[in-house]
Design a protein around this motif. Structure first.
Motif, PDB file in Angstrom:
ATOM      1  N   ASP A 128       0.830  -1.206   0.000  1.00  0.00           N
ATOM      2  CA  ASP A 128       0.000   0.000   0.000  1.00  0.00           C
ATOM      3  C   ASP A 128       0.869   1.262   0.000  1.00  0.00           C
ATOM      4  OD1 ASP A 128      -2.722   1.157   0.139  1.00  0.00           O
ATOM      5  OD2 ASP A 128      -1.991   1.944   2.057  1.00  0.00           O
ATOM      6  N   ASP A 129       1.979   1.241   0.742  1.00  0.00           N
ATOM      7  CA  ASP A 129       2.907   2.382   0.724  1.00  0.00           C
ATOM      8  C   ASP A 129       3.498   2.574  -0.675  1.00  0.00           C
ATOM      9  OD1 ASP A 129       2.487   2.936   3.399  1.00  0.00           O
ATOM     10  OD2 ASP A 129       4.313   1.924   4.079  1.00  0.00           O
ATOM     11  N   PHE A 130       3.839   1.469  -1.330  1.00  0.00           N
ATOM     12  CA  PHE A 130       4.341   1.564  -2.703  1.00  0.00           C
ATOM     13  C   PHE A 130       3.292   2.186  -3.616  1.00  0.00           C
ATOM     14  CE2 PHE A 130       7.712  -1.764  -1.976  1.00  0.00           C
ATOM     15  CZ  PHE A 130       8.772  -0.989  -2.421  1.00  0.00           C
ATOM     16  N   LYS A 131       2.038   1.773  -3.453  1.00  0.00           N
ATOM     17  CA  LYS A 131       0.960   2.322  -4.285  1.00  0.00           C
ATOM     18  C   LYS A 131       0.901   3.839  -4.139  1.00  0.00           C
ATOM     19  CE  LYS A 131      -4.050   2.636  -4.529  1.00  0.00           C
ATOM     20  NZ  LYS A 131      -4.195   4.002  -4.025  1.00  0.00           N
ATOM     21  N   LYS A 132       0.949   4.317  -2.908  1.00  0.00           N
ATOM     22  CA  LYS A 132       0.892   5.764  -2.664  1.00  0.00           C
ATOM     23  C   LYS A 132       2.102   6.466  -3.272  1.00  0.00           C
ATOM     24  CE  LYS A 132      -1.792   5.066   1.503  1.00  0.00           C
ATOM     25  NZ  LYS A 132      -1.713   4.892   2.955  1.00  0.00           N
ATOM     26  N   ASP A 133       3.270   5.874  -3.116  1.00  0.00           N
ATOM     27  CA  ASP A 133       4.489   6.450  -3.678  1.00  0.00           C
ATOM     28  C   ASP A 133       4.416   6.508  -5.204  1.00  0.00           C
ATOM     29  OD1 ASP A 133       7.371   7.281  -3.500  1.00  0.00           O
ATOM     30  OD2 ASP A 133       7.629   5.385  -4.582  1.00  0.00           O
ATOM     31  N   ILE A 134       3.948   5.439  -5.816  1.00  0.00           N
ATOM     32  CA  ILE A 134       3.862   5.385  -7.280  1.00  0.00           C
ATOM     33  C   ILE A 134       2.828   6.385  -7.788  1.00  0.00           C
ATOM     34  CG2 ILE A 134       3.169   3.901  -9.214  1.00  0.00           C
ATOM     35  CD1 ILE A 134       4.614   1.594  -7.659  1.00  0.00           C
ATOM     36  N   LYS A 147       3.690   9.219 -10.382  1.00  0.00           N
ATOM     37  CA  LYS A 147       2.915   9.300 -11.620  1.00  0.00           C
ATOM     38  C   LYS A 147       2.399  10.721 -11.828  1.00  0.00           C
ATOM     39  CE  LYS A 147      -1.211   7.572 -13.868  1.00  0.00           C
ATOM     40  NZ  LYS A 147      -2.574   7.189 -13.621  1.00  0.00           N
ATOM     41  N   SER A 148       1.923  11.340 -10.767  1.00  0.00           N
ATOM     42  CA  SER A 148       1.432  12.713 -10.852  1.00  0.00           C
ATOM     43  C   SER A 148       2.541  13.663 -11.301  1.00  0.00           C
ATOM     44  CB  SER A 148       0.876  13.134  -9.489  1.00  0.00           C
ATOM     45  OG  SER A 148       0.444  14.456  -9.512  1.00  0.00           O
ATOM     46  N   ASN A 149       3.722  13.503 -10.734  1.00  0.00           N
ATOM     47  CA  ASN A 149       4.852  14.349 -11.133  1.00  0.00           C
ATOM     48  C   ASN A 149       5.267  14.089 -12.578  1.00  0.00           C
ATOM     49  OD1 ASN A 149       5.023  15.677  -8.697  1.00  0.00           O
ATOM     50  ND2 ASN A 149       6.593  14.323  -7.869  1.00  0.00           N
ATOM     51  N   GLU A 204       3.307  12.985 -15.001  1.00  0.00           N
ATOM     52  CA  GLU A 204       2.271  13.561 -15.863  1.00  0.00           C
ATOM     53  C   GLU A 204       2.444  15.073 -15.977  1.00  0.00           C
ATOM     54  OE1 GLU A 204      -1.250  12.029 -13.978  1.00  0.00           O
ATOM     55  OE2 GLU A 204      -1.210  10.199 -15.192  1.00  0.00           O
ATOM     56  N   PHE A 205       2.779  15.731 -14.876  1.00  0.00           N
ATOM     57  CA  PHE A 205       3.040  17.174 -14.907  1.00  0.00           C
ATOM     58  C   PHE A 205       4.209  17.471 -15.845  1.00  0.00           C
ATOM     59  CE2 PHE A 205       5.756  20.608 -13.384  1.00  0.00           C
ATOM     60  CZ  PHE A 205       4.900  21.691 -13.535  1.00  0.00           C
ATOM     61  N   PHE A 206       5.298  16.726 -15.689  1.00  0.00           N
ATOM     62  CA  PHE A 206       6.473  16.930 -16.534  1.00  0.00           C
ATOM     63  C   PHE A 206       6.113  16.784 -18.010  1.00  0.00           C
ATOM     64  CE2 PHE A 206       9.877  15.225 -19.099  1.00  0.00           C
ATOM     65  CZ  PHE A 206      10.908  16.119 -18.870  1.00  0.00           C
ATOM     66  N   LEU A 207       5.414  15.703 -18.351  1.00  0.00           N
ATOM     67  CA  LEU A 207       5.073  15.452 -19.752  1.00  0.00           C
ATOM     68  C   LEU A 207       4.159  16.539 -20.307  1.00  0.00           C
ATOM     69  CD1 LEU A 207       4.595  11.585 -19.641  1.00  0.00           C
ATOM     70  CD2 LEU A 207       6.520  12.863 -20.618  1.00  0.00           C
ATOM     71  N   SER A 208       3.248  17.017 -19.489  1.00  0.00           N
ATOM     72  CA  SER A 208       2.352  18.087 -19.913  1.00  0.00           C
ATOM     73  C   SER A 208       3.130  19.376 -20.180  1.00  0.00           C
ATOM     74  CB  SER A 208       1.291  18.318 -18.835  1.00  0.00           C
ATOM     75  OG  SER A 208       0.530  19.457 -19.125  1.00  0.00           O
ATOM     76  N   GLU A 209       4.001  19.730 -19.270  1.00  0.00           N
ATOM     77  CA  GLU A 209       4.800  20.948 -19.433  1.00  0.00           C
ATOM     78  C   GLU A 209       5.763  20.818 -20.611  1.00  0.00           C
ATOM     79  OE1 GLU A 209       4.427  23.923 -17.672  1.00  0.00           O
ATOM     80  OE2 GLU A 209       2.611  22.848 -17.060  1.00  0.00           O
ATOM     81  N   TYR A 210       6.326  19.655 -20.775  1.00  0.00           N
ATOM     82  CA  TYR A 210       7.235  19.409 -21.891  1.00  0.00           C
ATOM     83  C   TYR A 210       6.496  19.560 -23.219  1.00  0.00           C
ATOM     84  CZ  TYR A 210      10.762  17.107 -24.762  1.00  0.00           C
ATOM     85  OH  TYR A 210      11.696  16.829 -25.725  1.00  0.00           O
ATOM     86  N   ALA A 211       5.286  19.007 -23.289  1.00  0.00           N
ATOM     87  CA  ALA A 211       4.489  19.104 -24.516  1.00  0.00           C
ATOM     88  C   ALA A 211       4.172  20.564 -24.843  1.00  0.00           C
ATOM     89  CB  ALA A 211       3.206  18.293 -24.372  1.00  0.00           C
TER      90      ALA A 211
END
Length: 113
Positions: A86-92, A96-98, A100-107
């Protein structure tokens, strides 16, 4: 949330597979190779991760000597392992959110062309 300090997420995938069913090391390696889109783990990495998971009481092991040939060491997830999973799930999810932010800003950088 507890700090998950395993570096890469190989132990997370091992725990995920063991949550589905007990397995031995070679089976886990084959699952990683067949099911993950990008897998760089070799057998040494899998067995090191299993040792660490066993030390942290995330997995329990037992020997199966019922089949002919060498005994196989089987692993199953423990109650502690489900908490770590469960801790891994939260970390992932956070990573993932970070990403997605990077890919959005890069695009956005290259959509202006």
């Amino acid at each position: 949330m507890a700090k998950v300090n395993y570096g890469r997420h190989l132990p997370a995938f091992i725990l995920l597979f063991l949550a589905q069913e007990p397995a031995y090391g070679l089976t886990l390696l084959k699952q990683l190779e067949q099911r993950l889109p990008h897998n760089n783990a070799d057998s040494a990495a899998v067995y090191r991760a299993l040792q660490e998971l066993e030390k942290s009481e995330a997995v329990e092991s037992y020997w199966d000597t019922s089949d002919p040939g060498p005994a196989k060491k089987w692993y199953k997830i423990s109650p502690q392992g489900f908490r770590i999973l469960d801790d891994f799930k939260k970390d992932i999810e956070q990573r993932k959110s970070n990403i997605e932010f990077f890919l959005s800003e890069y695009a956005k950088l290259f959509s202006k062309e």
